[in-house]
Motif scaffolding. Structure first.
Motif, PDB file in Angstrom:
ATOM      1  N   THR A 145       5.400   3.929   2.014  1.00  8.85           N
ATOM      2  CA  THR A 145       5.695   3.997   0.587  1.00  8.85           C
ATOM      3  C   THR A 145       6.879   4.928   0.394  1.00  8.85           C
ATOM      4  O   THR A 145       6.890   6.042   0.908  1.00  8.85           O
ATOM      5  CB  THR A 145       4.493   4.507  -0.214  1.00  8.85           C
ATOM      6  OG1 THR A 145       3.409   3.583  -0.064  1.00  8.85           O
ATOM      7  CG2 THR A 145       4.830   4.628  -1.695  1.00  8.85           C
ATOM      8  N   ARG A 154       6.112  -0.269  -1.870  1.00 11.32           N
ATOM      9  CA  ARG A 154       5.606  -0.398  -0.507  1.00 11.32           C
ATOM     10  C   ARG A 154       6.609  -1.221   0.292  1.00 11.32           C
ATOM     11  O   ARG A 154       6.975  -2.334  -0.104  1.00 11.32           O
ATOM     12  CB  ARG A 154       4.236  -1.076  -0.513  1.00 11.32           C
ATOM     13  CG  ARG A 154       3.459  -0.934   0.801  1.00 11.32           C
ATOM     14  CD  ARG A 154       3.066   0.484   1.068  1.00 11.32           C
ATOM     15  NE  ARG A 154       2.130   0.588   2.198  1.00 11.32           N
ATOM     16  CZ  ARG A 154       1.885   1.724   2.849  1.00 11.32           C
ATOM     17  NH1 ARG A 154       2.519   2.852   2.493  1.00 11.32           N
ATOM     18  NH2 ARG A 154       1.027   1.761   3.850  1.00 11.32           N
ATOM     19  N   GLU A 179      -2.219  -7.790   3.635  1.00  9.43           N
ATOM     20  CA  GLU A 179      -1.877  -6.433   3.222  1.00  9.43           C
ATOM     21  C   GLU A 179      -0.821  -6.438   2.119  1.00  9.43           C
ATOM     22  O   GLU A 179      -0.899  -5.660   1.167  1.00  9.43           O
ATOM     23  CB  GLU A 179      -1.369  -5.632   4.432  1.00  9.43           C
ATOM     24  CG  GLU A 179      -1.073  -4.175   4.142  1.00  9.43           C
ATOM     25  CD  GLU A 179      -2.281  -3.390   3.675  1.00  9.43           C
ATOM     26  OE1 GLU A 179      -2.084  -2.383   2.947  1.00  9.43           O
ATOM     27  OE2 GLU A 179      -3.416  -3.778   4.013  1.00  9.43           O
ATOM     28  N   ARG A 182      -1.986  -6.809  -1.510  1.00  9.19           N
ATOM     29  CA  ARG A 182      -2.627  -5.674  -2.174  1.00  9.19           C
ATOM     30  C   ARG A 182      -1.673  -4.910  -3.078  1.00  9.19           C
ATOM     31  O   ARG A 182      -2.102  -4.039  -3.838  1.00  9.19           O
ATOM     32  CB  ARG A 182      -3.210  -4.726  -1.128  1.00  9.19           C
ATOM     33  CG  ARG A 182      -4.304  -5.338  -0.267  1.00  9.19           C
ATOM     34  CD  ARG A 182      -4.828  -4.339   0.759  1.00  9.19           C
ATOM     35  NE  ARG A 182      -5.344  -3.131   0.115  1.00  9.19           N
ATOM     36  CZ  ARG A 182      -4.821  -1.921   0.263  1.00  9.19           C
ATOM     37  NH1 ARG A 182      -3.739  -1.741   1.020  1.00  9.19           N
ATOM     38  NH2 ARG A 182      -5.352  -0.887  -0.345  1.00  9.19           N
ATOM     39  N   HIS A 183      -0.375  -5.234  -3.015  1.00  6.20           N
ATOM     40  CA  HIS A 183       0.629  -4.445  -3.736  1.00  6.20           C
ATOM     41  C   HIS A 183       1.386  -5.324  -4.730  1.00  6.20           C
ATOM     42  O   HIS A 183       1.854  -6.413  -4.386  1.00  6.20           O
ATOM     43  CB  HIS A 183       1.608  -3.826  -2.735  1.00  6.20           C
ATOM     44  CG  HIS A 183       0.942  -2.958  -1.722  1.00  6.20           C
ATOM     45  ND1 HIS A 183       0.660  -1.625  -1.941  1.00  6.20           N
ATOM     46  CD2 HIS A 183       0.464  -3.250  -0.478  1.00  6.20           C
ATOM     47  CE1 HIS A 183       0.063  -1.126  -0.879  1.00  6.20           C
ATOM     48  NE2 HIS A 183      -0.076  -2.084   0.017  1.00  6.20           N
ATOM     49  N   ASP A 184       1.516  -4.822  -5.955  1.00  5.07           N
ATOM     50  CA  ASP A 184       2.265  -5.554  -6.973  1.00  5.07           C
ATOM     51  C   ASP A 184       3.762  -5.484  -6.736  1.00  5.07           C
ATOM     52  O   ASP A 184       4.505  -6.385  -7.150  1.00  5.07           O
ATOM     53  CB  ASP A 184       1.955  -4.993  -8.364  1.00  5.07           C
ATOM     54  CG  ASP A 184       0.513  -5.237  -8.785  1.00  5.07           C
ATOM     55  OD1 ASP A 184      -0.068  -6.237  -8.316  1.00  5.07           O
ATOM     56  OD2 ASP A 184      -0.017  -4.426  -9.561  1.00  5.07           O
ATOM     57  N   ARG A 185       4.221  -4.408  -6.106  1.00 14.84           N
ATOM     58  CA  ARG A 185       5.636  -4.221  -5.807  1.00 14.84           C
ATOM     59  C   ARG A 185       5.775  -3.974  -4.308  1.00 14.84           C
ATOM     60  O   ARG A 185       5.253  -2.988  -3.788  1.00 14.84           O
ATOM     61  CB  ARG A 185       6.208  -3.019  -6.587  1.00 14.84           C
ATOM     62  CG  ARG A 185       6.342  -3.256  -8.072  1.00 14.84           C
ATOM     63  CD  ARG A 185       6.579  -1.957  -8.848  1.00 14.84           C
ATOM     64  NE  ARG A 185       7.509  -1.058  -8.170  1.00 14.84           N
ATOM     65  CZ  ARG A 185       8.839  -1.154  -8.235  1.00 14.84           C
ATOM     66  NH1 ARG A 185       9.393  -2.140  -8.913  1.00 14.84           N
ATOM     67  NH2 ARG A 185       9.615  -0.282  -7.622  1.00 14.84           N
ATOM     68  N   ALA A 186       6.469  -4.866  -3.638  1.00 15.29           N
ATOM     69  CA  ALA A 186       6.601  -4.741  -2.187  1.00 15.29           C
ATOM     70  C   ALA A 186       7.922  -5.341  -1.734  1.00 15.29           C
ATOM     71  O   ALA A 186       8.431  -6.304  -2.320  1.00 15.29           O
ATOM     72  CB  ALA A 186       5.438  -5.424  -1.468  1.00 15.29           C
TER      73      ALA A 186
END
Length: 266
Positions: A145, A154, A179, A182-186
């Motif tokens: 991160t 992420r 994986e 699991r993240h809205d912003r990656a």
């Protein structure tokens, strides 16, 4: 004094040594905000880490994902970026092989091989995952991160199984995509060893878009090649982030091109 001594003698590893033919470089004041890059630096390849650092400094990205990276090479690249170009980066490693033959070192302290992320902003929450099946060589992904555009994001960096191992890559994508979801912003960087319409990439396309809006897995997609053999294997996938512009830059120091993109991270 340390920098002066390093420039005079170069690093102990031959691949990082300064060479008489290395081109002069100009100092770079700072990184380009919101610019990210992915680059498979090629290993083993007869490339100078001075030249690798100069290629990165040419575009001065805020975040860089490297694949096929030996820890010692990354240490020297990072040192040269600071001492020769004025670019200061934090670094995190995602190693999957302790490989004496590939990365040098000694039997009791072999060089580590895998991925690395360099970021101008500090990084937290690093994870280093080896895929259950690497195929013909151990492979994995790392994630950190960091801050892009003033907001946390992420960042993933991966290298999938070599060509002609489609089923293995499909399983690896399943692990990675679970994986990423699991993240809205990656931001997902890496060498996927597969062209955009390869069936094994379906899982990541369902979650994220390529940085080039015209590049997608359908027959109408237009994707710039990122390798010397004119295939697109390298990607910057974005989830919850809008791309502004990107560039693919061929380099004589690897069989993979540099791919960088500017982002609207807000």
């Amino acid at each position: 004094m340390t920098v002066a001594w390093m420039v005079l003698v170069g690093p102990s590893a031959p691949s990082g040594a300064l060479s008489a033919g290395s081109r002069p470089v100009e100092a770079v004041r700072d990184v380009v905000p919101n610019r990210v890059m992915t680059w498979n630096i090629c290993n083993p390849c007869e490339a100078s880490n001075v030249d690798r650092a100069a290629e990165i400094a040419r575009f001065a990205p805020q975040v860089i994902g490297l694949q096929e990276a030996c820890v010692r090479d990354v240490e020297w690249i990072r040192e040269y970026l600071e001492s020769l170009h004025g670019l200061v980066y934090h670094v995190e490693y995602g190693t999957v092989l302790q490989d004496w033959g590939r990365c040098g070192g000694v039997p009791w302290n072999p060089g580590a091989f895998g991925q690395a992320v360099l970021s101008a902003a500090p990084m937290t929450d690093r994870v280093d995952v080896e895929y259950p099946d690497g195929g013909s060589e151990d492979r994995g992904y790392m994630a950190v991160t960091t801050t892009v555009g003033g907001r946390p994001v992420r960042v993933f960096n991966t290298h999938l199984a070599q060509r002609r191992q489609e089923a293995v890559r499909a399983d690896q994508i399943g692990v990675l995509a679970a994986e990423v979801a699991r993240h809205d912003r990656a931001i997902v960087l890496g060498d996927f060893n597969a062209v955009p319409d390869a069936p094994e990439l379906t899982g990541i396309w369902a979650l994220a878009a390529d940085t080039a809006p015209q590049c997608h897995p359908s027959s109408t997609g237009t994707c710039k090649p990122t390798t010397d053999w004119q295939s697109k294997f390298d990607y910057v996938f974005l989830r919850g982030i809008v791309p502004l512009e990107h560039r693919v830059y061929p380099t004589p120091y690897s069989d993979h091109h540099l791919l960088h993109t500017d982002l609207d991270a807000t």
